[in-house]
Design a protein around this motif. Structure first.
Motif, PDB file in Angstrom:
ATOM      1  N   LEU B 330      42.503 150.724  50.296  1.00 26.15           N
ATOM      2  CA  LEU B 330      42.680 149.977  51.547  1.00 26.15           C
ATOM      3  C   LEU B 330      42.717 150.947  52.717  1.00 26.15           C
ATOM      4  CD1 LEU B 330      45.363 147.586  50.073  1.00 26.15           C
ATOM      5  CD2 LEU B 330      43.090 146.874  50.882  1.00 26.15           C
ATOM      6  N   GLY B 331      42.369 152.218  52.437  1.00 21.01           N
ATOM      7  CA  GLY B 331      42.409 153.254  53.462  1.00 21.01           C
ATOM      8  C   GLY B 331      43.746 153.973  53.433  1.00 21.01           C
ATOM      9  N   HIS B 332      43.690 155.320  53.577  1.00 22.81           N
ATOM     10  CA  HIS B 332      44.924 156.098  53.473  1.00 22.81           C
ATOM     11  C   HIS B 332      45.866 155.833  54.643  1.00 22.81           C
ATOM     12  CE1 HIS B 332      41.920 158.518  55.620  1.00 22.81           C
ATOM     13  NE2 HIS B 332      42.933 158.907  56.335  1.00 22.81           N
ATOM     14  N   GLY B 333      45.402 155.113  55.662  1.00 21.17           N
ATOM     15  CA  GLY B 333      46.274 154.748  56.775  1.00 21.17           C
ATOM     16  C   GLY B 333      46.923 153.382  56.594  1.00 21.17           C
ATOM     17  N   PHE B 334      46.637 152.744  55.464  1.00 20.17           N
ATOM     18  CA  PHE B 334      47.140 151.394  55.222  1.00 20.17           C
ATOM     19  C   PHE B 334      48.652 151.400  54.980  1.00 20.17           C
ATOM     20  CE2 PHE B 334      48.213 147.935  52.289  1.00 20.17           C
ATOM     21  CZ  PHE B 334      47.683 146.837  52.950  1.00 20.17           C
ATOM     22  N   VAL B 335      49.373 150.534  55.658  1.00 22.95           N
ATOM     23  CA  VAL B 335      50.815 150.414  55.451  1.00 22.95           C
ATOM     24  C   VAL B 335      51.130 148.990  54.997  1.00 22.95           C
ATOM     25  CG1 VAL B 335      53.111 150.634  56.450  1.00 22.95           C
ATOM     26  CG2 VAL B 335      51.264 152.148  57.215  1.00 22.95           C
ATOM     27  N   PRO B 336      51.463 148.823  53.708  1.00 25.85           N
ATOM     28  CA  PRO B 336      51.733 147.471  53.209  1.00 25.85           C
ATOM     29  C   PRO B 336      53.084 146.951  53.688  1.00 25.85           C
ATOM     30  CG  PRO B 336      52.125 149.074  51.482  1.00 25.85           C
ATOM     31  CD  PRO B 336      51.623 149.843  52.677  1.00 25.85           C
ATOM     32  N   ALA B 337      53.269 145.652  53.610  1.00 22.34           N
ATOM     33  CA  ALA B 337      54.549 145.039  53.950  1.00 22.34           C
ATOM     34  C   ALA B 337      55.616 145.518  52.958  1.00 22.34           C
ATOM     35  CB  ALA B 337      54.416 143.519  53.888  1.00 22.34           C
ATOM     36  N   GLY B 338      56.863 145.392  53.362  1.00 21.18           N
ATOM     37  CA  GLY B 338      57.972 145.883  52.543  1.00 21.18           C
ATOM     38  C   GLY B 338      58.330 144.957  51.397  1.00 21.18           C
ATOM     39  N   ILE B 339      57.361 144.645  50.547  1.00 21.27           N
ATOM     40  CA  ILE B 339      57.656 143.786  49.397  1.00 21.27           C
ATOM     41  C   ILE B 339      58.546 144.519  48.399  1.00 21.27           C
ATOM     42  CG2 ILE B 339      55.586 142.369  49.533  1.00 21.27           C
ATOM     43  CD1 ILE B 339      54.459 144.222  47.243  1.00 21.27           C
ATOM     44  N   HIS B 340      59.158 143.739  47.505  1.00 19.11           N
ATOM     45  CA  HIS B 340      60.148 144.312  46.601  1.00 19.11           C
ATOM     46  C   HIS B 340      59.551 144.971  45.362  1.00 19.11           C
ATOM     47  CE1 HIS B 340      63.903 143.434  48.596  1.00 19.11           C
ATOM     48  NE2 HIS B 340      63.310 142.361  49.063  1.00 19.11           N
ATOM     49  N   ALA B 341      58.260 144.818  45.158  1.00 14.80           N
ATOM     50  CA  ALA B 341      57.614 145.534  44.057  1.00 14.80           C
ATOM     51  C   ALA B 341      57.157 146.882  44.603  1.00 14.80           C
ATOM     52  CB  ALA B 341      56.448 144.719  43.506  1.00 14.80           C
ATOM     53  N   GLY B 342      58.144 147.782  44.800  1.00 18.69           N
ATOM     54  CA  GLY B 342      57.876 149.059  45.443  1.00 18.69           C
ATOM     55  C   GLY B 342      56.844 149.902  44.712  1.00 18.69           C
ATOM     56  N   LYS B 368      51.135 136.333  45.126  1.00 18.64           N
ATOM     57  CA  LYS B 368      52.108 136.445  46.210  1.00 18.64           C
ATOM     58  C   LYS B 368      53.521 136.616  45.680  1.00 18.64           C
ATOM     59  CE  LYS B 368      49.542 133.832  49.670  1.00 18.64           C
ATOM     60  NZ  LYS B 368      49.581 132.664  50.560  1.00 18.64           N
ATOM     61  N   GLN B 369      54.378 137.133  46.563  1.00 26.30           N
ATOM     62  CA  GLN B 369      55.726 137.524  46.167  1.00 26.30           C
ATOM     63  C   GLN B 369      56.590 136.362  45.637  1.00 26.30           C
ATOM     64  OE1 GLN B 369      58.237 140.958  47.713  1.00 26.30           O
ATOM     65  NE2 GLN B 369      58.681 139.376  49.217  1.00 26.30           N
ATOM     66  N   LEU B 370      56.574 135.220  46.323  1.00 26.94           N
ATOM     67  CA  LEU B 370      57.464 134.133  45.896  1.00 26.94           C
ATOM     68  C   LEU B 370      57.113 133.589  44.516  1.00 26.94           C
ATOM     69  CD1 LEU B 370      58.243 132.161  49.197  1.00 26.94           C
ATOM     70  CD2 LEU B 370      59.808 133.489  47.760  1.00 26.94           C
ATOM     71  N   PRO B 371      55.835 133.289  44.248  1.00 27.63           N
ATOM     72  CA  PRO B 371      55.509 132.843  42.880  1.00 27.63           C
ATOM     73  C   PRO B 371      55.812 133.902  41.823  1.00 27.63           C
ATOM     74  CG  PRO B 371      53.670 132.462  44.401  1.00 27.63           C
ATOM     75  CD  PRO B 371      54.674 133.245  45.147  1.00 27.63           C
ATOM     76  N   VAL B 372      55.771 135.172  42.213  1.00 26.15           N
ATOM     77  CA  VAL B 372      56.100 136.247  41.276  1.00 26.15           C
ATOM     78  C   VAL B 372      57.578 136.166  40.883  1.00 26.15           C
ATOM     79  CG1 VAL B 372      56.478 138.750  41.134  1.00 26.15           C
ATOM     80  CG2 VAL B 372      54.258 137.853  41.887  1.00 26.15           C
ATOM     81  N   PHE B 373      58.453 135.982  41.866  1.00 28.47           N
ATOM     82  CA  PHE B 373      59.878 135.881  41.557  1.00 28.47           C
ATOM     83  C   PHE B 373      60.204 134.587  40.813  1.00 28.47           C
ATOM     84  CE2 PHE B 373      60.358 139.578  44.155  1.00 28.47           C
ATOM     85  CZ  PHE B 373      61.487 140.194  43.637  1.00 28.47           C
ATOM     86  N   GLU B 374      59.494 133.523  41.154  1.00 27.08           N
ATOM     87  CA  GLU B 374      59.685 132.271  40.422  1.00 27.08           C
ATOM     88  C   GLU B 374      59.384 132.500  38.934  1.00 27.08           C
ATOM     89  OE1 GLU B 374      57.847 127.724  40.692  1.00 27.08           O
ATOM     90  OE2 GLU B 374      56.538 129.466  40.909  1.00 27.08           O
ATOM     91  N   TYR B 432      65.719 136.520  46.849  1.00 26.17           N
ATOM     92  CA  TYR B 432      64.920 135.375  46.386  1.00 26.17           C
ATOM     93  C   TYR B 432      65.812 134.141  46.237  1.00 26.17           C
ATOM     94  CZ  TYR B 432      62.313 132.298  43.275  1.00 26.17           C
ATOM     95  OH  TYR B 432      61.695 131.205  42.713  1.00 26.17           O
ATOM     96  N   ALA B 433      66.979 134.335  45.581  1.00 27.99           N
ATOM     97  CA  ALA B 433      67.890 133.201  45.361  1.00 27.99           C
ATOM     98  C   ALA B 433      68.386 132.641  46.690  1.00 27.99           C
ATOM     99  CB  ALA B 433      69.068 133.631  44.491  1.00 27.99           C
ATOM    100  N   ALA B 434      68.558 133.531  47.674  1.00 25.81           N
ATOM    101  CA  ALA B 434      69.062 133.097  48.976  1.00 25.81           C
ATOM    102  C   ALA B 434      67.964 132.472  49.838  1.00 25.81           C
ATOM    103  CB  ALA B 434      69.695 134.280  49.705  1.00 25.81           C
ATOM    104  N   GLY B 435      66.732 132.505  49.346  1.00 27.75           N
ATOM    105  CA  GLY B 435      65.636 131.884  50.096  1.00 27.75           C
ATOM    106  C   GLY B 435      65.160 132.700  51.278  1.00 27.75           C
ATOM    107  N   ILE B 436      65.519 133.998  51.293  1.00 29.23           N
ATOM    108  CA  ILE B 436      65.107 134.796  52.456  1.00 29.23           C
ATOM    109  C   ILE B 436      63.946 135.734  52.133  1.00 29.23           C
ATOM    110  CG2 ILE B 436      67.343 134.712  53.629  1.00 29.23           C
ATOM    111  CD1 ILE B 436      67.970 137.454  52.456  1.00 29.23           C
ATOM    112  N   LEU B 437      63.380 135.578  50.938  1.00 35.79           N
ATOM    113  CA  LEU B 437      62.219 136.384  50.577  1.00 35.79           C
ATOM    114  C   LEU B 437      60.975 135.704  51.153  1.00 35.79           C
ATOM    115  CD1 LEU B 437      62.615 138.872  48.863  1.00 35.79           C
ATOM    116  CD2 LEU B 437      61.656 137.645  46.932  1.00 35.79           C
ATOM    117  N   GLU B 438      60.032 136.498  51.606  1.00 36.58           N
ATOM    118  CA  GLU B 438      58.843 135.895  52.204  1.00 36.58           C
ATOM    119  C   GLU B 438      57.586 136.192  51.407  1.00 36.58           C
ATOM    120  OE1 GLU B 438      58.283 136.752  56.342  1.00 36.58           O
ATOM    121  OE2 GLU B 438      60.341 136.126  56.800  1.00 36.58           O
TER     122      GLU B 438
END
Lengths: 465, 465
Positions: B330-342, B368-374, B432-438
């Motif tokens: 995605l290019g060495h300058g790519f900065v991904p979002a702060g997802i929890h799968a570090g 996507k992150q939410l279906p992953v945690f589900e 995730y349980a608190a519903g604040i994961l995006e």
């Protein structure tokens, strides 16, 4: 460059199919539990509000072996048989002639030995129609095991978690919730016991004794709910004997009879689960001239129940709603320091372990927090596994024995019960590394004061405290 | 009440004694890594500042099998062979005719598959006289594995840990320190790369690309120090093939040929370790009419390297000091979002996995992150093991395939690579349980901009990006 790994793996068919009940092999009578209101021996009916009948029968059984139900064995297979290792790298680091072995229960999904009984208790409750289980937890090791077991059997699970841990240790709480449990900080307004504590001290940090009172009250006041305890009681130690039975087979594979069997001891379920089958073997072969292993229960100096408590009847909880048991105790009003081995902070001890200690069939030692963490770090760097702070109490003692052997020229075989991993306890390791962890030895005058509050018991079968 | 546990246990003699090298079986040539300064193919000498010769030979080897040294096997035995389970309870929860299996690497002391290569790299470095290893880590999975491996072989270990993780995830840092590693928040003033970032932005939260630059510079500027990488490179995937080789034996025990082999994919070492032996078997039996499994690499929608990146030469790090590789990026300058799968936030991907994907030999999906945690929570409640968020990407896809099978009436055998447990990731489960994961899908214009910064490469053996 590295010493070799020696691991003793059993096959699935070697998972024990019965739990070992030491009671018929004991050379003495166990003292019965008492009703907290009358201080008279409890009968099965008194216990039936709290536990399913199968569990009550096990609590009082005199059968030497009790069949493990197929449904329980089936879940055990997720992590059982657990491995037993020889700690060759640790031996090398200590330059000891001792041979050190460890039986590792951290391979369970909850990371400790607790699921061995959680699964059995959830199963029996489900079979007898319980819809919901209530329990308490300190740091969360037990609560997360029961939450997992309930998720397997479709039971609801309500956990009263000591408030200070609820606030400071959110990871274990989150694990229980991931398994679907309902977790309440204790003291809570949900119970009379909790409300009365909150009325007196709204900012109470809680304690295991209070949380037990809340969980017991919850079960006693809801028809569809039973209570579940993760240590102390006979049936809990019974379920944990799968550990010791497997370890016996594995030590045989290693060609060894252990000279020492060492386990950490809070309520006694880890120590009992490992040691009872070995102690039982010694009792059964008594008179044959065979010398059995020395079984050593290791406790923190901050909560020295066996080493500095008294053997007496005492309440199991703060609100005096749980059964009264004959045990080594520091008094139900005892509040230990906030050491990081949260699983070893109970004021009492298993009546079985207590009786064995009282009759000289097992030994006990108390160790301080700093040497325990020192041992834990040496173990992690030698063997890879980062131990739970509770388990590290046994490691500390095993290392002391191994160093002693180096000095005396003895070559004992030492078996450690490694009850769990320390992946939830890194804050404690961090504090140790930062040098802000403290040693703690409980002051004698406080222990004396707590013991002075013990109930005076006069029963036919019993003895006055 | 519960569906039965089916576990496939191998004996110690079934631990593979060779690593499987897929390169000679490939129907195409791999593109060589380039020197970051000249953009010309690197030779072994260029790499010798960073890696020991044994590792460089493995990186470029065309031997189909490479012997695993006895000293490495010896450490492997602490957790290998790892178990493979049939997920009967998950199948029941999904009411699917699919048969779901999972190969579980969370039994290692570090809780993930990473020690499989960490131990090998530490061993070769020790053998060639390295005194100290430098590496980078994001969330800490890799850093803790290498710290453990270094403690076994008596090497010093310096870990540059992405600063935001250093601050927010103290548990993994504490684990590395418990193993004796020196952990530095990156960017740091220790290196020229770090100092230049700090000069421009003193509050930089850091990134994996920056941390790699620091670790590579540290190794290149200290004679006694080499660099160690936990994914991406050929030799890392090679070491991880013990996973897939064991899984092949275990699937045979189960009487199955998998229809799908599903692994999460960040740098590619977990996916490659599981899938390469299966893909290799398919390549070797090509023309026999035998259809091999569909191997699916699963990545996060927030860092969709295979599914939305380009196949091109790119820098492996921010400061352009690491080798340039032909890979999906995605290019060495790519900065991904702060997802929890570090562990899945790297801008590039293993050249081997990239080439297999480019040539249609494996597939890729982004989730996507939410279906992953589900999916992760459903898995924990069914199977007991709480998966690492990274591993849960594979679980999500396996569940999707199983549900699809229910609808089409197919009955595939699906093999999941369960690369680690989630005991260090409870904060994410809590969110995730608190519903604040995006959920997060990376915007295409940002990807386009990052890709536009790729280097223009003209080499004899290569192709322009």
């Amino acid at each position: 460059m590295s010493d070799s790994t020696v691991k003793f793996i059993l096959s699935e068919k070697d998972i024990p199919t019965t739990w070992y009940n030491i009671i018929p092999d004991l050379p003495f009578q166990m003292m019965p539990p008492l009703h907290p209101g009358t201080l008279q021996p409890m009968n099965p009916g008194d216990l039936s509000r709290l536990f399913p009948m199968a569990v009550i029968e096990q609590e009082m059984s005199s059968k030497p072996e009790i069949d493990i139900p197929g449904e329980v064995l089936d879940v055990y297979r997720l992590w059982r048989p657990s491995p037993l290792f020889r700690a060759r790298r640790l031996e090398a680091a200590l330059r000891t002639p001792a041979r050190i072995y460890y039986k590792y229960e951290g391979v369970s999904p909850a990371g400790s030995h607790k699921p061995n009984t959680a699964v059995a208790q959830a199963y029996y409750n489900k079979r007898e129609g319980t819809r919901r289980l209530a329990t308490e937890t300190g740091a969360g090791q037990w609560g997360s095991a029961l939450a997992m077991a309930c998720s397997f059997f479709g039971l609801e699970c309500s956990v009263y978690m000591v408030k200070v841990s609820y606030d400071q240790k959110p990871y274990r709480r989150a694990l229980m919730q991931a398994y679907g449990a309902d977790v309440t900080p204790s003291p809570s307004p949900k119970t009379a016991a909790g409300r009365s504590i909150l009325a007196a001290s709204p900012d109470s940090p809680g304690s295991l004794g209070i949380a037990i009172s809340e969980a017991v009250e919850d079960a006693a006041t809801h028809d569809d709910t039973k209570y579940s305890l993760g240590s102390v009681l006979n049936h809990v130690l019974l379920h944990q004997t799968v550990i010791g039975q497997e370890a016996q087979l594995q030590m045989e594979m290693a060609g060894e009879k252990p000279d020492y069997v060492v386990g950490c001891c809070g309520g006694g379920s880890n120590f009992g689960g490992l040691a009872l089958p070995f102690v039982g073997e010694t009792l059964k072969t008594k008179g044959s001239g065979r010398r059995g292993p020395r079984a050593i229960a290791v406790e923190p100096s901050a909560c020295p129940t066996l080493t500095r408590g008294v053997y007496a009847y005492d309440y199991g909880d703060t609100a005096k709603v749980a059964p009264v048991a004959m045990m080594y105790t520091l008094g139900h009003g005892f509040v230990p320091a906030g050491i990081h081995a949260g699983g070893l902070r109970y004021h009492g001890d298993s009546p079985l372990v207590s009786a064995l200690f009282h009759h000289g069939l097992i030994e006990a030692r108390a160790v301080k927090q700093l040497p325990v963490f020192e041992a834990a770090v040496l173990f992690a760097r030698s063997e890879g596994i980062l131990p739970a702070p509770e388990s590290a109490h046994a490691i500390r003692t095993a290392i002391d024995l191994a160093v002693e052997a180096r000095e005396t020229g003895a070559d004992p075989a030492i078996l450690i019960g490694l009850s769990g991993h320390g992946h939830f306890d890194l804050a404690a390791y961090d504090a140790y590394a930062a040098g802000i962890l403290e040693d703690y030895e409980h002051p004698q005058d406080e222990i004396d004061r707590a013991i002075a509050e013990l109930p005076v018991v006069n029963i036919t079968a019993g003895e006055a405290s």
